[in-house]
Design a protein around this motif. Sequence first.
Motif, PDB file in Angstrom:
ATOM      1  N   PHE A   1       0.815  -1.222   0.000  1.00  0.00           N
ATOM      2  CA  PHE A   1       0.000   0.000   0.000  1.00  0.00           C
ATOM      3  C   PHE A   1       0.850   1.275   0.000  1.00  0.00           C
ATOM      4  O   PHE A   1       0.679   2.150   0.847  1.00  0.00           O
ATOM      5  CB  PHE A   1      -0.962   0.011   1.194  1.00  0.00           C
TER       6      PHE A   1
ATOM      7  N   GLY B   1      -7.808   0.338  -6.821  1.00  0.00           N
ATOM      8  CA  GLY B   1      -7.853  -1.125  -7.006  1.00  0.00           C
ATOM      9  C   GLY B   1      -7.804  -1.848  -5.672  1.00  0.00           C
ATOM     10  O   GLY B   1      -8.559  -2.803  -5.439  1.00  0.00           O
TER      11      GLY B   1
ATOM     12  N   ARG C   1      -4.721  -8.922 -11.049  1.00  0.00           N
ATOM     13  CA  ARG C   1      -4.988  -7.977 -12.124  1.00  0.00           C
ATOM     14  C   ARG C   1      -4.918  -8.623 -13.495  1.00  0.00           C
ATOM     15  O   ARG C   1      -5.672  -8.303 -14.390  1.00  0.00           O
ATOM     16  CB  ARG C   1      -3.990  -6.815 -12.082  1.00  0.00           C
TER      17      ARG C   1
ATOM     18  N   LEU D   1      -4.137  -0.521 -12.620  1.00  0.00           N
ATOM     19  CA  LEU D   1      -3.602   0.321 -11.537  1.00  0.00           C
ATOM     20  C   LEU D   1      -2.625  -0.420 -10.647  1.00  0.00           C
ATOM     21  O   LEU D   1      -2.899  -1.523 -10.192  1.00  0.00           O
ATOM     22  CB  LEU D   1      -4.743   0.808 -10.636  1.00  0.00           C
TER      23      LEU D   1
HETATM   24  P1  ADP Z   1       2.430  -6.389  -2.647  1.00  0.00           P
HETATM   25  O1  ADP Z   1       3.725  -5.750  -2.944  1.00  0.00           O
HETATM   26  O2  ADP Z   1       2.384  -7.118  -1.350  1.00  0.00           O
HETATM   27  O3  ADP Z   1       1.859  -7.165  -3.818  1.00  0.00           O
HETATM   28  P2  ADP Z   1       0.569  -4.343  -3.238  1.00  0.00           P
HETATM   29  O4  ADP Z   1       0.141  -3.242  -2.341  1.00  0.00           O
HETATM   30  O5  ADP Z   1       1.207  -3.984  -4.523  1.00  0.00           O
HETATM   31  O6  ADP Z   1       1.493  -5.185  -2.342  1.00  0.00           O
HETATM   32  O7  ADP Z   1      -0.658  -5.319  -3.542  1.00  0.00           O
HETATM   33  C1  ADP Z   1      -1.363  -5.986  -2.544  1.00  0.00           C
HETATM   34  C2  ADP Z   1      -2.454  -6.847  -3.146  1.00  0.00           C
HETATM   35  O8  ADP Z   1      -3.343  -6.027  -3.860  1.00  0.00           O
HETATM   36  C3  ADP Z   1      -1.964  -7.895  -4.152  1.00  0.00           C
HETATM   37  O9  ADP Z   1      -2.778  -9.046  -4.024  1.00  0.00           O
HETATM   38  C4  ADP Z   1      -2.224  -7.241  -5.460  1.00  0.00           C
HETATM   39  O10 ADP Z   1      -2.397  -8.199  -6.505  1.00  0.00           O
HETATM   40  C5  ADP Z   1      -3.515  -6.520  -5.169  1.00  0.00           C
HETATM   41  N1  ADP Z   1      -3.715  -5.397  -6.072  1.00  0.00           N
HETATM   42  C6  ADP Z   1      -2.878  -4.376  -6.318  1.00  0.00           C
HETATM   43  N2  ADP Z   1      -3.406  -3.524  -7.225  1.00  0.00           N
HETATM   44  C7  ADP Z   1      -4.610  -4.033  -7.547  1.00  0.00           C
HETATM   45  C8  ADP Z   1      -5.649  -3.633  -8.479  1.00  0.00           C
HETATM   46  N3  ADP Z   1      -5.521  -2.546  -9.234  1.00  0.00           N
HETATM   47  N4  ADP Z   1      -6.762  -4.404  -8.561  1.00  0.00           N
HETATM   48  C9  ADP Z   1      -6.870  -5.517  -7.796  1.00  0.00           C
HETATM   49  N5  ADP Z   1      -5.933  -5.959  -6.941  1.00  0.00           N
HETATM   50  C10 ADP Z   1      -4.821  -5.234  -6.822  1.00  0.00           C
END
Ligand code: ADP
Length: 159
Positions: A11, A17, A92, A127
Amino acid sequence: MVKTGLFVGSFIPPTLGHLDVIQRGARLCELLYVGIGIDPKKSQALFSPDERLEMLREITREISNAKIVLVPGLVADFIRENQVDVLLRGLRSSADLDRERELAVTNRQICGVETFFLLSDPKYSHLSSSIIREIASFGHRLHGFVPEQIEESVFQKMS
Ligand code: ADP
């Protein structure tokens, strides 16, 4: 209905998303923990864990069964200590799948937890926090990328 779920992520920053997955996940669980993972490889400096906690609290104020927490150690330890039944993740595209498969199988091996995947809403499947960091760093406003409540503060911090 799942009793206790956990959606964990970095985050940096929370996006529309992420919020969509939290809203949909909260409808499937009695209690949904939203866990802020502390990954030393990621750009922590931009937002401290407490800042991320505050942003997530603000955007989930209306979701009464979502509880925002820090997950400083291994996700599996949090799962064991808090009787989490299911891990939730967002998917995604097929590009997410290889990494998510590794994480899900590893977590099941460590503590037996199953991972449920929610397919990203097509509105948000492009996103990512990293693309948002990139556009903000070039001075682009964040409307339509991050939840409205944190649009201004994220922009000020990152631009
Ligand atoms: P991490 O680095 O732990 O993956 P992120 O904050 O990037 O942390 O993502 C956390 C979760 O949110 C993951 O399961 C990721 O696939 C999901 N996620 C991130 N962006 C989106 C999106 N736009 N739509 C749906 N899920 C998302």
